[in-house]
Design a protein around this motif. Structure first.
Motif, short mmCIF file in Angstrom:
data_model
loop_
_atom_site.label_atom_id
_atom_site.label_comp_id
_atom_site.label_asym_id
_atom_site.label_seq_id
_atom_site.Cartn_x
_atom_site.Cartn_y
_atom_site.Cartn_z
N THR A 372 110.25 -7.23 40.98
CA THR A 372 111.01 -8.16 41.83
C THR A 372 112.07 -7.87 42.30
OG1 THR A 372 110.05 -9.23 40.37
CG2 THR A 372 111.81 -10.82 41.02
N GLY A 373 112.57 -6.73 41.52
CA GLY A 373 114.35 -5.96 42.16
C GLY A 373 113.92 -5.84 43.56
N SER A 374 112.95 -4.87 43.97
CA SER A 374 112.26 -3.82 44.85
C SER A 374 112.38 -4.97 45.97
CB SER A 374 111.39 -2.79 44.62
OG SER A 374 111.33 -2.15 43.66
N VAL A 375 111.41 -6.22 46.18
CA VAL A 375 111.72 -6.97 47.10
C VAL A 375 113.03 -7.49 47.11
CG1 VAL A 375 110.79 -8.73 47.33
CG2 VAL A 375 108.77 -7.67 46.66
N ILE A 376 113.46 -7.80 46.46
CA ILE A 376 114.78 -9.03 46.75
C ILE A 376 115.27 -8.30 47.52
CG2 ILE A 376 117.16 -9.92 45.69
CD1 ILE A 376 115.18 -10.49 43.17
N ALA A 393 125.19 -3.62 42.98
CA ALA A 393 124.74 -4.90 41.69
C ALA A 393 123.59 -5.32 41.38
CB ALA A 393 124.41 -6.41 42.42
N GLY A 394 122.15 -3.87 41.52
CA GLY A 394 121.80 -3.09 40.58
C GLY A 394 121.88 -2.30 39.88
N GLY A 395 122.91 -1.55 39.92
CA GLY A 395 123.44 -0.08 39.07
C GLY A 395 124.76 -1.44 37.61
N ILE A 396 125.46 -2.55 38.25
CA ILE A 396 125.56 -2.90 37.29
C ILE A 396 124.36 -3.74 36.18
CG2 ILE A 396 126.95 -5.29 36.62
CD1 ILE A 396 128.25 -4.01 38.63
N THR A 397 123.73 -4.68 36.87
CA THR A 397 122.66 -5.50 35.67
C THR A 397 121.75 -3.59 34.89
OG1 THR A 397 122.15 -6.83 37.78
CG2 THR A 397 120.05 -6.96 35.63
N ALA A 398 121.48 -2.45 35.67
CA ALA A 398 120.87 -1.98 34.81
C ALA A 398 121.86 -0.99 33.82
CB ALA A 398 120.44 -0.45 36.00
N LEU A 399 123.78 -1.31 34.38
CA LEU A 399 123.96 -0.76 32.75
C LEU A 399 123.78 -1.59 32.35
CD1 LEU A 399 126.47 1.33 35.02
CD2 LEU A 399 124.87 2.44 33.26
N SER A 418 112.15 -7.96 25.89
CA SER A 418 111.11 -8.71 27.10
C SER A 418 112.61 -9.11 27.90
CB SER A 418 110.08 -9.92 26.89
OG SER A 418 109.17 -9.48 26.21
N LEU A 419 113.40 -9.62 27.17
CA LEU A 419 114.21 -10.17 28.30
C LEU A 419 114.89 -8.91 28.56
CD1 LEU A 419 116.22 -12.39 29.39
CD2 LEU A 419 117.39 -12.74 27.27
N THR A 420 115.14 -8.07 27.92
CA THR A 420 116.52 -7.43 27.92
C THR A 420 115.41 -6.04 29.66
OG1 THR A 420 117.84 -6.63 26.58
CG2 THR A 420 117.20 -4.75 26.77
N LEU A 421 113.73 -5.45 29.14
CA LEU A 421 113.78 -5.13 29.73
C LEU A 421 113.27 -5.68 31.13
CD1 LEU A 421 110.26 -4.23 27.75
CD2 LEU A 421 111.96 -2.59 27.73
N ALA A 422 113.56 -6.95 30.80
CA ALA A 422 113.52 -8.12 32.03
C ALA A 422 114.78 -6.90 33.34
CB ALA A 422 112.66 -9.11 31.78
N ALA A 423 115.33 -7.04 32.38
CA ALA A 423 116.81 -6.64 33.50
C ALA A 423 116.63 -5.34 33.44
CB ALA A 423 117.56 -7.55 32.63
N LEU A 424 116.54 -4.81 33.28
CA LEU A 424 116.48 -3.06 32.72
C LEU A 424 115.50 -2.86 34.81
CD1 LEU A 424 117.25 -0.36 32.60
CD2 LEU A 424 115.22 -0.20 30.94
N GLY A 425 114.43 -3.80 34.37
CA GLY A 425 112.90 -3.81 36.05
C GLY A 425 114.01 -4.55 37.06
N LEU A 426 114.98 -5.63 37.32
CA LEU A 426 115.85 -6.10 38.12
C LEU A 426 116.26 -4.58 38.71
CD1 LEU A 426 116.11 -9.87 37.26
CD2 LEU A 426 114.63 -8.48 38.65
N GLY A 427 117.16 -4.54 37.35
CA GLY A 427 118.49 -3.78 37.43
C GLY A 427 118.28 -2.50 38.66
N LEU A 428 116.72 -1.95 37.88
CA LEU A 428 115.72 0.15 38.33
C LEU A 428 115.46 -0.60 39.89
CD1 LEU A 428 114.71 1.22 35.12
CD2 LEU A 428 116.67 2.19 36.46
N GLY A 429 115.49 -1.54 39.81
CA GLY A 429 114.17 -2.40 41.68
C GLY A 429 114.75 -1.85 42.66
#
Length: 583
Positions: A372-376, A393-399, A418-429
């Motif tokens: 999702t993060g990659s597409v956005i 923005a991605g870096g802050i979310t991943a941190l 699950s919420l933490t992993l989803a946020a990490l994925g969004l930040g890494l996308g």
């Protein structure tokens, strides 16, 4: 060293390695050569289907193994070498990426892809057979066999990834290439989501009996490659054009060899140092010697590569601040991130008591977030023509997600994980494509290919070192935890082996039998030892997350230092799409 196309005059100064590699690919090229013609749309779709299957195999193999690893190392007794199962694959696939790219220019894309599929399928078959026939002479036990066969798989995977992206230019007209590379991004995302689920399902439910011999379910995560690979091989041989073959090209064999010479001793030193609980393991002669050899080889690599336009990693690319800082950030992101998907399934299965299938489903938020993060990120960059705001923005979310991971305990609710992993994925996308997009936009069009290769190399070498580094930290911390928490399992003053500790932590019956042999029959004592094992694994794995946070923080620092430039308009051969950035 200069290479010539097979139709040109022979080069007397070729080394034995050059001749053998060139002869093999020349033979495949000759066997697969077909009369060139203009490909119709249905034929292009057929060729694209083969390339997508090839890419799917490579991408799937990076995610399907993780959820099966706890069961694999339990059966093969190899927890002390867990990092090498991933490291061997990443190392061989990484160092061969630029070599396969050059060979594709010389011999065409099809023979390189055919060679890669054959090597990948051979490695897959042998991985599935690892340990079935006991110790094998020089190679040793089943875990060593698996590591060696994963290295063979990696040799094939390097050709698959490189050839798949390069072949688009051979089968598609310029105006359609953006659409085709968009399909590649979707295939990566699909493989990332499917891999953990399929790996867990096969591990839990595919165990079967063949002529009285039990075949463990985890072996089918490798066997599943065979039918798909054979289909891809058939289509490659019958539908894919041979591609252009350059009249002259040079391969940096010396640089490639020095990369191996710098990386392998470093990985060995990290592995050896992590096997002890104290400082002595890290100051041993073998560890210090490995680090010394690695440093010398790195210096030699820099000296050999200076001034070479055909170097495996052209150093003059890094004169540009965007290229240099983006590549360093990409290296650090993958160095810090890789510990989560590799070792979190072990945590979920040993500490949380989940099955392989359940741990695979538990990893889906991370992989779904990355997709999702990659597409956005791709769509946003396409609209704004800016890459830096997306990366920040991605870096802050991943941190923030990494900081939350440092608070993970055995009592953390599943929904919070699950919420933490989803946020990490969004930040890494965004990191999956935006760093590469920034690098491509910073160089001349004539150097886009080599610049993209440098980004892929930095990404994979970061993951390779990261797997070994986090594996060393895990075994180091675990050895110390076991000394303190389960002294009952020590034999003659020696702590229980790491592999045996994992087996006992996952198998209550085996733990009871082991304690009974040592005269411990008290249920309370057995419960205390079981709790000590789980706490030891929890403490060792949880200690990895602060290291990830520090590395991600360093990556964010380099991200902030990347110059903010507007993305340049693309020529017709590389139409702006937004989706390729996500890929």
């Amino acid at each position: 060293m200069r290479f010539h196309a097979p139709s040109g005059p022979p080069v007397a100064s070729r080394s034995v390695q050059d001749v053998s590699t060139g002869a093999l690919l020349h033979a495949i090229a000759a066997a697969t050569m077909s009369v060139p013609h203009v490909y119709t749309a249905p034929e292009r779709r057929m060729a694209l289907g083969a390339v997508l299957i090839v890419l799917f195999l490579s991408a799937l193999d990076q995610t399907i193994v993780a959820t099966a690893m706890p069961r694999i190392i339990k059966e093969l007794s190899g927890l002390d070498r867990i990092a090498w199962v991933g490291t061997a694959y990443l190392l061989t696939s990484t160092v061969t990426v630029p070599i396969y790219g050059k060979l594709g220019d010389i011999y065409g894309r099809r023979p390189v892809l055919v060679f890669g599929v054959i090597m990948f399928l051979a490695g897959s078959m042998l991985c599935g057979l690892a340990g079935e026939f006991g110790d094998l002479g020089v190679i040793g036990d089943g875990m060593n066999q698996l590591i060696a066969c994963r290295a063979l798989q990696g040799l094939g995977a390097g050709a698959l990834t490189t050839g798949a992206f390069a072949v688009v230019a051979d089968i598609a007209p310029p105006a359609e290439r953006g659409k085709y590379t968009g399909y590649f991004g979707a295939m990566f995302g699909f493989a990332g989501l499917l891999g953990p689920v399929v790996g867990g399902f096969l591990t839990d439910h595919a165990t079967t009996n063949v002529l009285g011999h039990v075949v463990s379910g985890w072996r089918f995560i490798f066997y599943v490659n065979l039918p798909l690979g054979l289909v891809a091989l058939y289509i490659l041989l019958t539908r894919l054009p041979a591609g252009s073959r350059g009249a002259d090209a040079r391969i940096d064999w010396a640089g490639s060899g020095l990369i191996v010479a710098a990386t392998v001793p470093l990985l060995l030193a990290l592995t050896w140092g992590g096997q002890g609980a104290g400082l002595a393991a890290w100051t041993s002669p073998q560890v210090l010697g490995g680090l010394g050899v690695s440093v010398v080889a790195l210096v030699a690599f820099l000296m050999v590569s200076r001034g070479k336009s055909w170097a495996v990693v052209p150093l003059d690319l890094f004169d540009d601040a965007v290229v240099a800082r983006a590549n360093i950030a990409l290296f650090l992101v993958n160095l810090g991130y890789i510990g989560v998907p590799i070792f979190l399934p072990l945590y979920l299965q040993v500490v949380r008591g989940l099955s392989a299938s359940q741990s695979g489903f538990a990893m889906l938020p991370l992989l779904g977030g990355i997709l999702t993060g990659s597409v956005i990120a791709g769509r946003t960059a396409r609209k704004t023509k800016l890459y830096k705001p997306v990366l920040i923005a991605g870096g802050i979310t991943a941190l923030l997600a990494c900081a939350a991971m440092t608070q993970l305990t055995a009592a953390t609710p599943r929904w919070m994980l699950s919420l933490t992993l989803a946020a990490l994925g969004l930040g890494l996308g965004p990191a999956q494509g935006m760093f590469t997009l920034a690098i491509q936009s910073a160089v001349d069009h004539a150097r886009v290919g080599v610049a993209t290769a440098s980004a892929q190399f930095c990404r994979q070498i970061g993951a390779t070192i990261g797997v070994a580094m986090f594996g060393a930290l895990l075994t180091h911390h675990l050895a110390g935890e076991l000394d303190v928490r389960v002294p009952e399992l020590a034999v003659a003053g020696q702590s229980v082996s790491l592999s045996q500790a994992q087996t006992l932590a996952m198998d209550g019956a085996a733990l009871d039998a082991t304690l009974a042999r040592r005269g411990i029959a008290d249920p309370a004592a057995a419960a205390r030892v079981a709790a000590g094992l789980q706490t030891s694994f929890a403490g060792a794995i949880e200690a990895l997350f602060p290291v990830s946070l520090v590395l991600m923080l360093a990556a964010f620092g380099f991200t902030l230092a990347i110059p903010a430039r507007e993305l340049r308009g693309r020529v017709e051969a590389e139409p702006a799409d937004g989706t390729p950035a996500a890929a």
